[in-house]
Design a protein around this motif. Structure first.
Motif, PDB file in Angstrom:
ATOM      1  N   SER A 122      69.241  72.469  75.447  1.00 46.56           N
ATOM      2  CA  SER A 122      67.803  72.669  75.541  1.00 46.56           C
ATOM      3  C   SER A 122      67.031  71.483  74.985  1.00 46.56           C
ATOM      4  O   SER A 122      65.804  71.425  75.097  1.00 46.56           O
ATOM      5  N   THR A 123      67.746  70.525  74.399  1.00 45.96           N
ATOM      6  CA  THR A 123      67.117  69.293  73.910  1.00 45.96           C
ATOM      7  C   THR A 123      67.102  68.187  74.970  1.00 45.96           C
ATOM      8  O   THR A 123      66.744  67.052  74.672  1.00 45.96           O
ATOM      9  N   SER A 124      67.485  68.517  76.186  1.00 45.58           N
ATOM     10  CA  SER A 124      67.482  67.529  77.268  1.00 45.58           C
ATOM     11  C   SER A 124      66.056  67.074  77.573  1.00 45.58           C
ATOM     12  O   SER A 124      65.080  67.739  77.229  1.00 45.58           O
ATOM     13  N   SER A 125      65.943  65.943  78.270  1.00 37.37           N
ATOM     14  CA  SER A 125      64.633  65.411  78.617  1.00 37.37           C
ATOM     15  C   SER A 125      63.902  66.365  79.561  1.00 37.37           C
ATOM     16  O   SER A 125      64.524  67.098  80.342  1.00 37.37           O
ATOM     17  N   LEU A 126      62.587  66.344  79.515  1.00 32.09           N
ATOM     18  CA  LEU A 126      61.776  67.250  80.325  1.00 32.09           C
ATOM     19  C   LEU A 126      62.026  67.052  81.813  1.00 32.09           C
ATOM     20  O   LEU A 126      62.155  68.032  82.565  1.00 32.09           O
ATOM     21  N   GLU A 127      62.119  65.803  82.275  1.00 37.09           N
ATOM     22  CA  GLU A 127      62.299  65.562  83.706  1.00 37.09           C
ATOM     23  C   GLU A 127      63.647  66.077  84.203  1.00 37.09           C
ATOM     24  O   GLU A 127      63.753  66.601  85.320  1.00 37.09           O
ATOM     25  N   LEU A 128      64.675  65.936  83.387  1.00 40.35           N
ATOM     26  CA  LEU A 128      65.985  66.479  83.750  1.00 40.35           C
ATOM     27  C   LEU A 128      65.924  68.000  83.827  1.00 40.35           C
ATOM     28  O   LEU A 128      66.446  68.607  84.769  1.00 40.35           O
ATOM     29  N   LEU A 129      65.305  68.631  82.860  1.00 43.90           N
ATOM     30  CA  LEU A 129      65.192  70.084  82.848  1.00 43.90           C
ATOM     31  C   LEU A 129      64.377  70.588  84.033  1.00 43.90           C
ATOM     32  O   LEU A 129      64.709  71.613  84.637  1.00 43.90           O
ATOM     33  N   LYS A 130      63.320  69.872  84.403  1.00 45.87           N
ATOM     34  CA  LYS A 130      62.513  70.268  85.558  1.00 45.87           C
ATOM     35  C   LYS A 130      63.315  70.150  86.851  1.00 45.87           C
ATOM     36  O   LYS A 130      63.249  71.038  87.722  1.00 45.87           O
ATOM     37  N   ALA A 131      64.093  69.083  86.987  1.00 45.16           N
ATOM     38  CA  ALA A 131      64.942  68.924  88.166  1.00 45.16           C
ATOM     39  C   ALA A 131      65.944  70.061  88.257  1.00 45.16           C
ATOM     40  O   ALA A 131      66.149  70.655  89.327  1.00 45.16           O
ATOM     41  N   HIS A 132      66.553  70.388  87.118  1.00 47.58           N
ATOM     42  CA  HIS A 132      67.563  71.450  87.131  1.00 47.58           C
ATOM     43  C   HIS A 132      66.923  72.810  87.406  1.00 47.58           C
ATOM     44  O   HIS A 132      67.517  73.663  88.070  1.00 47.58           O
ATOM     45  N   ALA A 133      65.710  73.024  86.925  1.00 45.28           N
ATOM     46  CA  ALA A 133      65.022  74.280  87.193  1.00 45.28           C
ATOM     47  C   ALA A 133      64.816  74.479  88.685  1.00 45.28           C
ATOM     48  O   ALA A 133      65.047  75.575  89.217  1.00 45.28           O
ATOM     49  N   LYS A 289      75.167  64.566  75.653  1.00 44.49           N
ATOM     50  CA  LYS A 289      74.814  65.765  74.889  1.00 44.49           C
ATOM     51  C   LYS A 289      73.740  66.587  75.599  1.00 44.49           C
ATOM     52  O   LYS A 289      73.624  67.786  75.371  1.00 44.49           O
ATOM     53  N   GLN A 290      72.939  65.935  76.452  1.00 46.95           N
ATOM     54  CA  GLN A 290      71.918  66.673  77.195  1.00 46.95           C
ATOM     55  C   GLN A 290      72.538  67.625  78.203  1.00 46.95           C
ATOM     56  O   GLN A 290      71.985  68.678  78.519  1.00 46.95           O
ATOM     57  N   VAL A 291      73.683  67.253  78.726  1.00 49.98           N
ATOM     58  CA  VAL A 291      74.322  68.003  79.808  1.00 49.98           C
ATOM     59  C   VAL A 291      75.425  68.921  79.305  1.00 49.98           C
ATOM     60  O   VAL A 291      75.657  70.000  79.852  1.00 49.98           O
ATOM     61  N   LEU A 292      76.130  68.502  78.263  1.00 47.21           N
ATOM     62  CA  LEU A 292      77.303  69.237  77.801  1.00 47.21           C
ATOM     63  C   LEU A 292      76.992  70.093  76.586  1.00 47.21           C
ATOM     64  O   LEU A 292      76.376  69.623  75.625  1.00 47.21           O
ATOM     65  N   ASN A 293      77.417  71.348  76.643  1.00 48.77           N
ATOM     66  CA  ASN A 293      77.366  72.184  75.456  1.00 48.77           C
ATOM     67  C   ASN A 293      78.451  71.747  74.479  1.00 48.77           C
ATOM     68  O   ASN A 293      79.368  71.000  74.832  1.00 48.77           O
ATOM     69  N   ALA A 407      70.955  63.128  84.411  1.00 51.99           N
ATOM     70  CA  ALA A 407      70.573  62.842  83.027  1.00 51.99           C
ATOM     71  C   ALA A 407      70.332  61.348  82.820  1.00 51.99           C
ATOM     72  O   ALA A 407      69.390  60.942  82.126  1.00 51.99           O
ATOM     73  N   VAL A 408      71.183  60.535  83.433  1.00 51.28           N
ATOM     74  CA  VAL A 408      71.009  59.080  83.334  1.00 51.28           C
ATOM     75  C   VAL A 408      69.726  58.652  84.042  1.00 51.28           C
ATOM     76  O   VAL A 408      68.970  57.811  83.543  1.00 51.28           O
ATOM     77  N   MET A 409      69.458  59.226  85.215  1.00 56.15           N
ATOM     78  CA  MET A 409      68.230  58.897  85.940  1.00 56.15           C
ATOM     79  C   MET A 409      66.992  59.248  85.115  1.00 56.15           C
ATOM     80  O   MET A 409      66.028  58.476  85.052  1.00 56.15           O
ATOM     81  N   ALA A 410      67.012  60.406  84.469  1.00 58.77           N
ATOM     82  CA  ALA A 410      65.886  60.794  83.614  1.00 58.77           C
ATOM     83  C   ALA A 410      65.740  59.821  82.449  1.00 58.77           C
ATOM     84  O   ALA A 410      64.630  59.456  82.068  1.00 58.77           O
ATOM     85  N   HIS A 411      66.879  59.387  81.906  1.00 63.34           N
ATOM     86  CA  HIS A 411      66.862  58.403  80.809  1.00 63.34           C
ATOM     87  C   HIS A 411      66.260  57.078  81.272  1.00 63.34           C
ATOM     88  O   HIS A 411      65.629  56.362  80.484  1.00 63.34           O
ATOM     89  N   LYS A 412      66.449  56.775  82.569  1.00 56.58           N
ATOM     90  CA  LYS A 412      65.898  55.547  83.145  1.00 56.58           C
ATOM     91  C   LYS A 412      64.454  55.735  83.625  1.00 56.58           C
ATOM     92  O   LYS A 412      63.920  54.906  84.348  1.00 56.58           O
ATOM     93  N   LYS A 413      63.833  56.846  83.229  1.00 63.49           N
ATOM     94  CA  LYS A 413      62.419  57.133  83.488  1.00 63.49           C
ATOM     95  C   LYS A 413      62.116  57.587  84.917  1.00 63.49           C
ATOM     96  O   LYS A 413      60.981  57.491  85.381  1.00 63.49           O
ATOM     97  N   PHE A 414      63.125  58.101  85.636  1.00 65.86           N
ATOM     98  CA  PHE A 414      62.844  58.720  86.920  1.00 65.86           C
ATOM     99  C   PHE A 414      62.167  60.067  86.679  1.00 65.86           C
ATOM    100  O   PHE A 414      62.560  60.822  85.789  1.00 65.86           O
ATOM    101  N   ALA A 415      61.167  60.396  87.481  1.00 64.04           N
ATOM    102  CA  ALA A 415      60.554  61.715  87.441  1.00 64.04           C
ATOM    103  C   ALA A 415      61.473  62.711  88.149  1.00 64.04           C
ATOM    104  O   ALA A 415      62.344  62.326  88.939  1.00 64.04           O
ATOM    105  N   TYR A 416      61.256  63.998  87.894  1.00 56.18           N
ATOM    106  CA  TYR A 416      62.156  65.014  88.448  1.00 56.18           C
ATOM    107  C   TYR A 416      62.179  64.995  89.972  1.00 56.18           C
ATOM    108  O   TYR A 416      63.222  65.254  90.595  1.00 56.18           O
ATOM    109  N   LYS A 417      61.054  64.679  90.612  1.00 61.72           N
ATOM    110  CA  LYS A 417      61.043  64.627  92.076  1.00 61.72           C
ATOM    111  C   LYS A 417      61.940  63.515  92.602  1.00 61.72           C
ATOM    112  O   LYS A 417      62.644  63.691  93.602  1.00 61.72           O
TER     113      LYS A 417
END
Length: 433
Positions: A122-133, A289-293, A407-417
């Protein structure tokens, strides 16, 4: 907003604790506190007393919740374990195969809030979480829509003297919409859903779905594609889906790999035994850590490339214990067919007693590991001792969104779209509620 039903536990006895005021549709009186519902010889008992109807508990207030005890998570995988889990929404029970199912019914957005935190940190980046949602919401709604239109065939098996070909796709779920384990999507209730960023991701994408030609996309995802995504038909029924394509997890194909055909042994070997540049090729602990429990991190240190080694006796005994094929001592393994990511679709097992061809990718992974081999994208080597060495790529089926790559894309500042359009090509985003 749609509601969904989720099968949580399947057992002869289920312990649960009620916290708050619930009413029962079947007029049973169930107070707050801990209870046990059991079935034996067709008779259902609640706290030791026989009942003629099954509980269907509906919360009187939003803050009401219930706990299911000893829920098994990671069923059949290397991280299998039990834990107590807390849920909101309604709790009901149904009988199947001489056992009881505990079923949780709740709104799709409340469900997704829990799924995203269960699938990833749940500590993942917002854009990654939005994409996964969006991906999780689309997959779920696609399953529900398909179930309404036709009577689905969830499991296909082809068995004859020389082949065992299976694929698995939501089989057995006729009493509820989805199960709570990795077979569908990890859903662990409120246990891990305690982060404001997850809630924000759900709220900011509420009702947003991936759509292709007016139909909700059957959006799939896996942990790590290994640098090349896979097509739908490699893993499930032989139906091509335009928006689930095979491509390098990279804006451009890595230098020197342009003529590598991963459906051939030569091309697959070159790809798997090297490390072509891709989004999901990372060892960055903070990204992973954003992706793996926690239990994923502890049990699976390798993802992008990995190696497993078995003695001839070990792998022979393993195959027999998992598949009961009677092939005797394994002599050799030969690849019959690979998908475009290099994942094996059919694998010939040549034994001292007989030869059997098995598939598809998940059946191969089950046969060659005590739980599940990380993926079927592997090549086979033999060393001087006769051991079988499997050199592989990725974790999971590789179809749709690669969680590590995202997760890497979000880290590189890609938006969820941008993340979604990278993995689901030709699909568009559409708000449905």
């Amino acid at each position: 907003m749609p509601e969904i039903s989720v099968g949580i536990i399947h057992a002869t006895s289920i312990y649960f604790t009620i916290d708050g005021h619930y009413t029962d549709k079947n007029k049973l009186k169930i107070s707050e506190g801990k209870h046990c519902i059991s079935i034996a010889e067709g008779i259902v008992t609640l706290d030791g007393k026989a009942i003629s109807s099954l509980p269907y508990l509906v919360p009187a207030k939003e803050k009401c919740k219930f706990t299911l005890h000893d829920v098994v998570i990671g069923i059949g995988f290397h991280w299998e374990q039990k834990e107590d889990q807390i849920f909101k929404g309604a709790l009901s029970f149904v009988v199947e195969g001489g056992k009881l199912w505990a079923v949780n019914t709740l709104s799709i957005e409340d469900y997704l809030f829990c799924v995203i935190a269960s699938e990833m940190k749940s500590t993942s980046s917002l854009e990654l979480l939005k994409a996964h949602a969006v991906v999780s919401r689309s997959w779920l709604m696609a399953q529900i829509e398909a179930k309404k239109k036709t009577k689905p065939v969830y499991r296909s098996v082809s068995i004859n003297a020389g082949t065992l070909i299976k694929w698995y796709d939501r089989e057995d779920h006729t009493l509820f919409d989805v199960c709570a384990d990795d077979h569908c999507q990890r859903y662990q209730g409120l246990t891990r859903a305690n982060n404001k960023t997850v809630k924000k991701a759900i709220e900011e994408t509420s009702g947003l779905l991936l759509v292709y030609e007016g139909q909700i996309c059957d959006a799939r995802f896996s942990k790590c594609c290994g640098g090349m995504t896979e097509v739908f038909e490699t893993c499930w029924q032989p139906t091509h889906i335009d928006y689930l394509q095979s491509f390098v997890d990279n804006p451009v194909r890595p230098a020197g790999t342009h003529d590598w055909d991963l459906t051939t042994e030569e091309g697959a070997t070159k790809w798997i035994t090297s490390s072509p540049d891709a989004y999901c090729d990372t060892t960055d602990a903070e990204i992973l850590k954003q992706v793996l429990n926690d239990y994923d991190v502890k049990t699976t240190p390798q993802m992008y490339r990995w190696t497993v080694e078995y003695t001839q006796q070990e792998i022979s005994e393993l195959i027999e214990s998992k598949c009961k094929l009677g092939i005797g001592t394994l002599q050799e393994m030969e690849v019959v067919e690979r998908g475009p990511s290099g994942r094996i679709v059919q694998l010939k097992l040549i034994g001292s007693a007989k030869t059997i061809t098995i598939g598809k990718e998940l059946e191969i992974r089950r046969a060659l590991s005590k739980s599940h081999l990380q993926s079927s994208a592997f090549v086979v080597e033999r060393n001087l001792h006769g051991n079988f060495i499997l050199r592989g790529a990725g974790w999971g089926h590789g179809v749709g969104m690669c969680q590590v790559g995202a997760a890497v894309m979000a880290h590189k500042k890609f938006a969820y779209k941008g993340i979604l359009y990278h993995y689901f090509r030709r699909a568009i985003l559409e708000k449905r509620w």
